[in-house]
Design a protein around this motif. Sequence first.
Motif, PDB file in Angstrom:
ATOM      1  N   LEU A   6       0.832  -1.196   0.000  1.00  0.00           N
ATOM      2  CA  LEU A   6       0.000   0.000   0.000  1.00  0.00           C
ATOM      3  C   LEU A   6       0.869   1.249   0.000  1.00  0.00           C
ATOM      4  CD1 LEU A   6      -2.724   1.391   0.100  1.00  0.00           C
ATOM      5  CD2 LEU A   6      -2.717   1.115   2.589  1.00  0.00           C
ATOM      6  N   GLN A   7       1.982   1.221   0.731  1.00  0.00           N
ATOM      7  CA  GLN A   7       2.895   2.365   0.748  1.00  0.00           C
ATOM      8  C   GLN A   7       3.398   2.669  -0.665  1.00  0.00           C
ATOM      9  OE1 GLN A   7       6.319   1.761   3.242  1.00  0.00           O
ATOM     10  NE2 GLN A   7       7.113   3.823   2.936  1.00  0.00           N
ATOM     11  N   ILE A   8       3.764   1.626  -1.399  1.00  0.00           N
ATOM     12  CA  ILE A   8       4.210   1.807  -2.783  1.00  0.00           C
ATOM     13  C   ILE A   8       3.071   2.342  -3.640  1.00  0.00           C
ATOM     14  CG2 ILE A   8       5.026   0.609  -4.849  1.00  0.00           C
ATOM     15  CD1 ILE A   8       6.444  -1.377  -2.975  1.00  0.00           C
ATOM     16  N   GLY A   9       1.894   1.752  -3.463  1.00  0.00           N
ATOM     17  CA  GLY A   9       0.738   2.178  -4.246  1.00  0.00           C
ATOM     18  C   GLY A   9       0.361   3.624  -3.997  1.00  0.00           C
ATOM     19  N   LEU A  10       0.452   4.056  -2.758  1.00  0.00           N
ATOM     20  CA  LEU A  10       0.119   5.446  -2.432  1.00  0.00           C
ATOM     21  C   LEU A  10       1.149   6.402  -3.032  1.00  0.00           C
ATOM     22  CD1 LEU A  10      -0.996   5.000   1.285  1.00  0.00           C
ATOM     23  CD2 LEU A  10      -2.465   5.528  -0.677  1.00  0.00           C
ATOM     24  N   ALA A  11       2.422   6.007  -3.031  1.00  0.00           N
ATOM     25  CA  ALA A  11       3.440   6.842  -3.668  1.00  0.00           C
ATOM     26  C   ALA A  11       3.200   6.910  -5.175  1.00  0.00           C
ATOM     27  CB  ALA A  11       4.835   6.312  -3.363  1.00  0.00           C
ATOM     28  N   ASN A  12       2.808   5.794  -5.786  1.00  0.00           N
ATOM     29  CA  ASN A  12       2.447   5.800  -7.206  1.00  0.00           C
ATOM     30  C   ASN A  12       1.270   6.738  -7.458  1.00  0.00           C
ATOM     31  OD1 ASN A  12       4.402   3.963  -8.047  1.00  0.00           O
ATOM     32  ND2 ASN A  12       3.076   2.196  -7.716  1.00  0.00           N
ATOM     33  N   TYR A  13       0.276   6.660  -6.591  1.00  0.00           N
ATOM     34  CA  TYR A  13      -0.897   7.518  -6.722  1.00  0.00           C
ATOM     35  C   TYR A  13      -0.480   8.987  -6.636  1.00  0.00           C
ATOM     36  CZ  TYR A  13      -5.484   9.554  -5.808  1.00  0.00           C
ATOM     37  OH  TYR A  13      -6.615  10.330  -5.890  1.00  0.00           O
ATOM     38  N   ALA A  14       0.346   9.309  -5.639  1.00  0.00           N
ATOM     39  CA  ALA A  14       0.773  10.696  -5.452  1.00  0.00           C
ATOM     40  C   ALA A  14       1.608  11.177  -6.633  1.00  0.00           C
ATOM     41  CB  ALA A  14       1.562  10.824  -4.153  1.00  0.00           C
ATOM     42  N   ALA A  15       2.424  10.292  -7.215  1.00  0.00           N
ATOM     43  CA  ALA A  15       3.224  10.680  -8.374  1.00  0.00           C
ATOM     44  C   ALA A  15       2.325  11.052  -9.547  1.00  0.00           C
ATOM     45  CB  ALA A  15       4.161   9.538  -8.765  1.00  0.00           C
ATOM     46  N   GLY A  16       1.289  10.249  -9.787  1.00  0.00           N
ATOM     47  CA  GLY A  16       0.350  10.570 -10.851  1.00  0.00           C
ATOM     48  C   GLY A  16      -0.379  11.877 -10.594  1.00  0.00           C
ATOM     49  N   ALA A  17      -0.754  12.105  -9.326  1.00  0.00           N
ATOM     50  CA  ALA A  17      -1.462  13.335  -8.973  1.00  0.00           C
ATOM     51  C   ALA A  17      -0.540  14.552  -9.066  1.00  0.00           C
ATOM     52  CB  ALA A  17      -2.023  13.218  -7.555  1.00  0.00           C
ATOM     53  N   LEU A  18       0.756  14.358  -8.852  1.00  0.00           N
ATOM     54  CA  LEU A  18       1.719  15.448  -8.967  1.00  0.00           C
ATOM     55  C   LEU A  18       1.944  15.828 -10.424  1.00  0.00           C
ATOM     56  CD1 LEU A  18       3.850  17.330  -7.681  1.00  0.00           C
ATOM     57  CD2 LEU A  18       5.453  15.396  -7.744  1.00  0.00           C
ATOM     58  N   LEU A  19       2.111  14.839 -11.281  1.00  0.00           N
ATOM     59  CA  LEU A  19       2.344  15.110 -12.703  1.00  0.00           C
ATOM     60  C   LEU A  19       1.080  15.550 -13.423  1.00  0.00           C
ATOM     61  CD1 LEU A  19       4.655  12.078 -13.571  1.00  0.00           C
ATOM     62  CD2 LEU A  19       5.341  14.451 -13.184  1.00  0.00           C
ATOM     63  N   MET A  20      -0.074  15.113 -12.931  1.00  0.00           N
ATOM     64  CA  MET A  20      -1.359  15.449 -13.560  1.00  0.00           C
ATOM     65  C   MET A  20      -2.283  16.015 -12.490  1.00  0.00           C
ATOM     66  SD  MET A  20      -1.589  12.001 -15.951  1.00  0.00           S
ATOM     67  CE  MET A  20      -0.616  10.983 -14.823  1.00  0.00           C
ATOM     68  N   PRO A  21      -2.039  17.261 -12.028  1.00  0.00           N
ATOM     69  CA  PRO A  21      -2.812  17.843 -10.928  1.00  0.00           C
ATOM     70  C   PRO A  21      -4.309  17.835 -11.201  1.00  0.00           C
ATOM     71  CG  PRO A  21      -0.931  19.223 -11.492  1.00  0.00           C
ATOM     72  CD  PRO A  21      -1.033  18.191 -12.562  1.00  0.00           C
ATOM     73  N   TYR A  22      -5.080  17.546 -10.162  1.00  0.00           N
ATOM     74  CA  TYR A  22      -6.503  17.218 -10.311  1.00  0.00           C
ATOM     75  C   TYR A  22      -7.271  18.232 -11.161  1.00  0.00           C
ATOM     76  CZ  TYR A  22     -11.033  15.244  -9.155  1.00  0.00           C
ATOM     77  OH  TYR A  22     -12.264  14.657  -9.251  1.00  0.00           O
ATOM     78  N   ALA A  23      -7.360  19.490 -10.699  1.00  0.00           N
ATOM     79  CA  ALA A  23      -8.226  20.462 -11.371  1.00  0.00           C
ATOM     80  C   ALA A  23      -7.770  20.722 -12.801  1.00  0.00           C
ATOM     81  CB  ALA A  23      -8.261  21.763 -10.576  1.00  0.00           C
ATOM     82  N   ARG A  24      -6.471  20.888 -12.998  1.00  0.00           N
ATOM     83  CA  ARG A  24      -5.966  21.179 -14.342  1.00  0.00           C
ATOM     84  C   ARG A  24      -6.145  19.990 -15.268  1.00  0.00           C
ATOM     85  NH1 ARG A  24      -0.683  21.632 -16.695  1.00  0.00           N
ATOM     86  NH2 ARG A  24       0.313  20.971 -14.748  1.00  0.00           N
ATOM     87  N   PHE A  25      -5.902  18.796 -14.746  1.00  0.00           N
ATOM     88  CA  PHE A  25      -6.056  17.601 -15.576  1.00  0.00           C
ATOM     89  C   PHE A  25      -7.528  17.379 -15.922  1.00  0.00           C
ATOM     90  CE2 PHE A  25      -6.316  12.965 -16.269  1.00  0.00           C
ATOM     91  CZ  PHE A  25      -5.329  12.820 -17.231  1.00  0.00           C
ATOM     92  N   ARG A  26      -8.413  17.547 -14.941  1.00  0.00           N
ATOM     93  CA  ARG A  26      -9.849  17.360 -15.191  1.00  0.00           C
ATOM     94  C   ARG A  26     -10.347  18.367 -16.229  1.00  0.00           C
ATOM     95  NH1 ARG A  26     -14.229  19.907 -12.582  1.00  0.00           N
ATOM     96  NH2 ARG A  26     -16.202  18.758 -12.684  1.00  0.00           N
ATOM     97  N   THR A  27      -9.929  19.615 -16.127  1.00  0.00           N
ATOM     98  CA  THR A  27     -10.337  20.625 -17.101  1.00  0.00           C
ATOM     99  C   THR A  27      -9.816  20.285 -18.490  1.00  0.00           C
ATOM    100  OG1 THR A  27     -10.396  22.350 -15.409  1.00  0.00           O
ATOM    101  CG2 THR A  27     -10.194  23.069 -17.693  1.00  0.00           C
ATOM    102  N   SER A  28      -8.556  19.901 -18.566  1.00  0.00           N
ATOM    103  CA  SER A  28      -7.966  19.536 -19.856  1.00  0.00           C
ATOM    104  C   SER A  28      -8.668  18.325 -20.459  1.00  0.00           C
ATOM    105  CB  SER A  28      -6.472  19.250 -19.699  1.00  0.00           C
ATOM    106  OG  SER A  28      -5.767  20.405 -19.312  1.00  0.00           O
ATOM    107  N   ALA A  29      -8.996  17.349 -19.603  1.00  0.00           N
ATOM    108  CA  ALA A  29      -9.659  16.144 -20.090  1.00  0.00           C
ATOM    109  C   ALA A  29     -10.995  16.485 -20.747  1.00  0.00           C
ATOM    110  CB  ALA A  29      -9.864  15.158 -18.945  1.00  0.00           C
ATOM    111  N   ARG A  30     -11.740  17.375 -20.143  1.00  0.00           N
ATOM    112  CA  ARG A  30     -13.031  17.763 -20.729  1.00  0.00           C
ATOM    113  C   ARG A  30     -12.824  18.578 -22.009  1.00  0.00           C
ATOM    114  NH1 ARG A  30     -17.572  16.619 -18.148  1.00  0.00           N
ATOM    115  NH2 ARG A  30     -17.501  15.924 -15.975  1.00  0.00           N
ATOM    116  N   GLU A  31     -11.777  19.399 -22.045  1.00  0.00           N
ATOM    117  CA  GLU A  31     -11.520  20.199 -23.239  1.00  0.00           C
ATOM    118  C   GLU A  31     -11.256  19.320 -24.459  1.00  0.00           C
ATOM    119  OE1 GLU A  31      -8.254  22.713 -22.337  1.00  0.00           O
ATOM    120  OE2 GLU A  31      -9.433  24.147 -21.149  1.00  0.00           O
TER     121      GLU A  31
END
Length: 451
Positions: free
Chosen positions: A244-269
């Motif tokens: 789980l520790q590894i998985g959470l770091a993987n999750y955080a890495a994805g969230a860092l490279l693809m920040p939530y609000a900006r990524f969600r807005t871009s995805a809809r665009e």
Amino acid sequence: MSKPRLYAGEQLRDLRRAAGLNQRAMATRLGLSVSYLSQLESSERPLTASVVAVLARHYPQALAAIEGEAPARRLAAINAALGSDAGARLAEERPEVADRLIALHEAARAAEERLALAEETMTTGTAARLPWEAVRDWFHEAGNYIDPLDRAAEALAAELGAIEGDATLLTALARHNVTIGSDRDADAPTARSGDGTLVLNAALPAESRRFQLAHRLAALSFPDIVATVIEASGLESEEARRLLQIGLANYAAGALLMPYARFRTSAREVRHDIDRLARRFGASFEQACHRLSTLQRPQEEGVPFYFCRVDMAGNVTKRHSATRLQFARFGGTCPLWIVHEAAAIPDRILVQHAETPDGVRYVTMAKGLVKPSGRFTRAPRRYAVALGCEAVHAADFVYADAVDRTGPPTPIGTSCRLCPRPDCDQRAFPPADRRIAVEPETRRIVPYRIV
């Protein structure tokens, strides 16, 4: 007239996920059993006076919102149960009947889930989960969205500014006194860290290298958040907690490279065009798919997707669904699902319009991927990823343009042992809850008839 019963499954799940808790931790906080909380979250049971009281004590604002949204929730739930807007009049004029119908609908779905679990337990011969299964199920129960970690990663991304190339990440790692090394041995691990050094395999593609840098930065930046989530996870074995520790770091890495609000807005665009998103955020195709499946922040949800990764043998090695489609916990998937064809055709996107036995239609995008091994004598990794949504969201999913949704959809199921379809020529096993008739004098593609 008595007060209509209050079903709030979706709101309870959102509340729990926002708190960063799994079902066991939330049940402990509320003084409930895990099974009872699960029934509340699936709207199989209504909120009782005692549950309302404890929610009022711990989450007064959330409870006020739940009670205020009851009519709107009832309408959404009854429409889901009936499959059309015909439920609007029933929800408005006969709320007590609507509530009962909703409860029956949820009970039927819960029964299907129990059947699936029983079948899987029978198949494996044990109800005990291996560590990786426990972690996989933990992420599924958490909705594949970890609020405190996601928000912390988004805040760090804002602090760092635009992450273009490796330079920004390297500068941030230098603040943690981390130096970067390179290993040209093809058999070397993807990455290894220790003593202030991060050594990366020289053969990594650019997007994988960036992800490993982000992974290490996240592990160093959010240790307290990760520790808190792990402590509340309820996972018992040390192996599961480390996974789980590894998985959470993987999750955080994805969230860092693809920040939530900006990524969600871009995805809809770009209507969730994965290639365009991957290029815009410097991510791989799989990383962008996975991130789309995590956009479940309460009140800021993205399109609900399901995501999975399937190997050449049909094993599901990653899975999550924010839709009504659910994966079998073990084994393969429906052979009619497009992801299997995609696994055999790398670097080509396939699209499918499909319908599950409950009548819900989906649009699925699948792509076969190949990860080179770095040398001739070692086979490359071949697999496929699939991302899909319910057909009602087709306007927001660019891949839906590639299929004719006016024609009959492909009939798919969860897995053969859980699929009730009586007339499927691709069936490998009969459904676990149905009898079969074997008629030697009649020749069929499948050597039995489901009765």
